[in-house]
Design a protein around this motif. Sequence first.
Motif, PDB file in Angstrom:
ATOM      1  N   LEU A 154      -1.382 -24.770 -20.751  1.00 11.06           N
ATOM      2  CA  LEU A 154       0.014 -24.411 -20.992  1.00 11.06           C
ATOM      3  C   LEU A 154       0.510 -23.520 -19.841  1.00 11.06           C
ATOM      4  O   LEU A 154       1.578 -23.743 -19.287  1.00 11.06           O
ATOM      5  CB  LEU A 154       0.102 -23.663 -22.330  1.00 11.06           C
ATOM      6  N   ASP A 155      -0.314 -22.542 -19.512  1.00 16.48           N
ATOM      7  CA  ASP A 155       0.079 -21.564 -18.517  1.00 16.48           C
ATOM      8  C   ASP A 155      -0.049 -22.105 -17.089  1.00 16.48           C
ATOM      9  O   ASP A 155       0.685 -21.695 -16.200  1.00 16.48           O
ATOM     10  CB  ASP A 155      -0.839 -20.343 -18.691  1.00 16.48           C
ATOM     11  N   SER A 156      -1.004 -23.029 -16.891  1.00 14.25           N
ATOM     12  CA  SER A 156      -1.273 -23.456 -15.521  1.00 14.25           C
ATOM     13  C   SER A 156      -0.553 -24.760 -15.185  1.00 14.25           C
ATOM     14  O   SER A 156      -0.529 -25.172 -14.036  1.00 14.25           O
ATOM     15  CB  SER A 156      -2.783 -23.637 -15.315  1.00 14.25           C
ATOM     16  N   TYR A 157       0.015 -25.432 -16.188  1.00 18.53           N
ATOM     17  CA  TYR A 157       0.581 -26.764 -15.915  1.00 18.53           C
ATOM     18  C   TYR A 157       1.863 -27.033 -16.703  1.00 18.53           C
ATOM     19  O   TYR A 157       2.929 -27.231 -16.123  1.00 18.53           O
ATOM     20  CB  TYR A 157      -0.486 -27.814 -16.265  1.00 18.53           C
ATOM     21  N   ALA A 158       1.762 -27.022 -18.052  1.00 20.35           N
ATOM     22  CA  ALA A 158       2.886 -27.495 -18.878  1.00 20.35           C
ATOM     23  C   ALA A 158       4.145 -26.649 -18.702  1.00 20.35           C
ATOM     24  O   ALA A 158       5.250 -27.191 -18.600  1.00 20.35           O
ATOM     25  CB  ALA A 158       2.471 -27.515 -20.353  1.00 20.35           C
ATOM     26  N   LEU A 159       4.005 -25.319 -18.650  1.00 20.27           N
ATOM     27  CA  LEU A 159       5.196 -24.472 -18.516  1.00 20.27           C
ATOM     28  C   LEU A 159       5.676 -24.330 -17.071  1.00 20.27           C
ATOM     29  O   LEU A 159       6.882 -24.424 -16.816  1.00 20.27           O
ATOM     30  CB  LEU A 159       4.953 -23.100 -19.165  1.00 20.27           C
ATOM     31  N   PRO A 160       4.764 -24.139 -16.092  1.00 19.68           N
ATOM     32  CA  PRO A 160       5.266 -23.977 -14.719  1.00 19.68           C
ATOM     33  C   PRO A 160       6.060 -25.178 -14.203  1.00 19.68           C
ATOM     34  O   PRO A 160       6.993 -25.012 -13.425  1.00 19.68           O
ATOM     35  CB  PRO A 160       3.986 -23.793 -13.885  1.00 19.68           C
ATOM     36  N   LEU A 161       5.707 -26.375 -14.636  1.00 22.08           N
ATOM     37  CA  LEU A 161       6.377 -27.573 -14.102  1.00 22.08           C
ATOM     38  C   LEU A 161       7.889 -27.554 -14.389  1.00 22.08           C
ATOM     39  O   LEU A 161       8.697 -27.576 -13.455  1.00 22.08           O
ATOM     40  CB  LEU A 161       5.698 -28.822 -14.682  1.00 22.08           C
ATOM     41  N   PRO A 162       8.315 -27.490 -15.660  1.00 20.73           N
ATOM     42  CA  PRO A 162       9.775 -27.465 -15.885  1.00 20.73           C
ATOM     43  C   PRO A 162      10.452 -26.198 -15.368  1.00 20.73           C
ATOM     44  O   PRO A 162      11.607 -26.262 -14.947  1.00 20.73           O
ATOM     45  CB  PRO A 162       9.922 -27.588 -17.408  1.00 20.73           C
ATOM     46  N   ILE A 163       9.725 -25.075 -15.358  1.00 20.13           N
ATOM     47  CA  ILE A 163      10.348 -23.845 -14.825  1.00 20.13           C
ATOM     48  C   ILE A 163      10.669 -24.054 -13.349  1.00 20.13           C
ATOM     49  O   ILE A 163      11.762 -23.763 -12.876  1.00 20.13           O
ATOM     50  CB  ILE A 163       9.408 -22.616 -14.977  1.00 20.13           C
ATOM     51  N   HIS A 164       9.697 -24.589 -12.629  1.00 20.55           N
ATOM     52  CA  HIS A 164       9.897 -24.799 -11.201  1.00 20.55           C
ATOM     53  C   HIS A 164      11.092 -25.726 -10.963  1.00 20.55           C
ATOM     54  O   HIS A 164      11.927 -25.475 -10.101  1.00 20.55           O
ATOM     55  CB  HIS A 164       8.620 -25.392 -10.598  1.00 20.55           C
ATOM     56  N   ILE A 165      11.164 -26.814 -11.745  1.00 19.11           N
ATOM     57  CA  ILE A 165      12.233 -27.800 -11.515  1.00 19.11           C
ATOM     58  C   ILE A 165      13.608 -27.201 -11.828  1.00 19.11           C
ATOM     59  O   ILE A 165      14.549 -27.377 -11.049  1.00 19.11           O
ATOM     60  CB  ILE A 165      11.968 -29.085 -12.337  1.00 19.11           C
ATOM     61  N   ILE A 166      13.736 -26.489 -12.922  1.00 17.70           N
ATOM     62  CA  ILE A 166      15.066 -25.936 -13.237  1.00 17.70           C
ATOM     63  C   ILE A 166      15.445 -24.862 -12.204  1.00 17.70           C
ATOM     64  O   ILE A 166      16.612 -24.748 -11.825  1.00 17.70           O
ATOM     65  CB  ILE A 166      15.172 -25.426 -14.709  1.00 17.70           C
ATOM     66  N   CYS A 167      14.460 -24.114 -11.712  1.00 20.63           N
ATOM     67  CA  CYS A 167      14.759 -23.129 -10.661  1.00 20.63           C
ATOM     68  C   CYS A 167      15.234 -23.835  -9.396  1.00 20.63           C
ATOM     69  O   CYS A 167      16.220 -23.436  -8.778  1.00 20.63           O
ATOM     70  CB  CYS A 167      13.525 -22.277 -10.343  1.00 20.63           C
TER      71      CYS A 167
END
Length: 404
Positions: free
Chosen positions: A140-153
């Motif tokens: 969750l912390d290393s893959y699932a959450l960073p991916l959409p956070i990065h894209i919306i940023c």
Amino acid sequence: MGKEAEPHAEFPFAPRAYGGPPDEYAQRRSSCPLEPIVLPSGDEVLLATTYEDIRDVHADTRFTRNLRYPGAPRLLAGRDIPDDPHALVNMDPPEHTRLRRIVQSAFTPRRAEGWRPRIQELADGLLDAVIAGSPPVDLLDSYALPLPIHIICRLLGVPEEDSPRFRAWSDVFLSTSTATADERARAGAEFAAYTDALIADRRRNPGADLLDELINAHDAEDRLSEGELARMVRGLIIAGHETTGHVVGRGVLTLLRHPDQLAELRQNPQLLHGAVEEILRTEVPGHGGLLRVATEDLSLPSGGTVPKGQAVLAPVVAANYDPQQFAAPDEFDIHRSAESRHLAFGHGPHFCLGANLARVELEVAIGSLVERLPGLALAVAPEGLKWTTGSRICSLVELPVTWE
Ligand code: HEM
């Protein structure tokens, strides 16, 4: 089902194992499909539980999202999401239509597809790092959450290094009982100060991101007020990362709990699209859907009536488990063709703005993981996984995995 549904039961109901929909949805659907519940604020509202009622409540513009009048119902006591007059989710047409037009061109299917290479590149990079580490790893912390956070940023043009702060603020907003009204107000004020500073800085140093388009819609075209501009940026940051990341996490867990279907998906990537739609049907964290109030006396397909001024909660998760629409709804089945019917993204005027983008993110995130980590397995017994409590969304706290 065994147990009788209680008409005035306290909401939210406890989720089933693995964050599944509360048993109360099924009980009420068969015995009292549109009856009152008591919200954490103490307010009583009607809870819709059938697919058709829920779809109608979302679609019918005679239900307003304007909950800013004395005595308006609230999910939580104290200042909360519906108090903000500038938020897209709290607006009715024609204001809602005007605001939505300004942003929707950034979220069309074509624009979402345009992000696919970047999303893929990012997923590959995150997975490289996961594989280079040693298991167990919190996916969750290393893959699932960073991916959409990065894209919306990237899409907005917001510094990604600030994302731990967004996550902390979102956690407070999305809670129902763990955060106090004061804590929610403080998080709201901090987030507002952050976005105000961000907008001021971008005015001094313009770029070519959605943030610049939004600033331009205010400064040059006068289509967006200053309050709407700041609120849109905050809204997109929150809506753009939290749900998608948790759907990825919950979706991976569900696939791991259904190894035959996971093996099939691995063998036949053509099944990915159906798998993502089934994950969307079953894995939306929380109940999904905000309170709406009838502006005139209305009746709903289940036969229930909603008097003028009455609030209704219409959770999309309850709709997605209605056996009238989905045979054996509790069974996870990637062969089910659910896309055209599930209400994971809502329905009608407030239909999720980011649905196209979220679908691409989910396809890339799940598809890449399945392809690159064939020996993926849970690092703990599934019963030992921790889930959030007291939150508007019901999500995994972490997803420890291992691989061969
Ligand atoms: C799997 C991921 C997602 C799910 C399940 C989801 C679900 C939803 C649902 C159910 C609604 C409607 C709520 C209601 O009408 O009561 C909604 C609205 C919204 N979503 Fe999403 N969402 C997801 C991802 C995203 C993403 C990635 C973005 C932005 C980039 C986004 C932005 C929004 C916005 C701005 C609204 C409000 C639209 C309006 O009021 O007109 N969502 N979402």
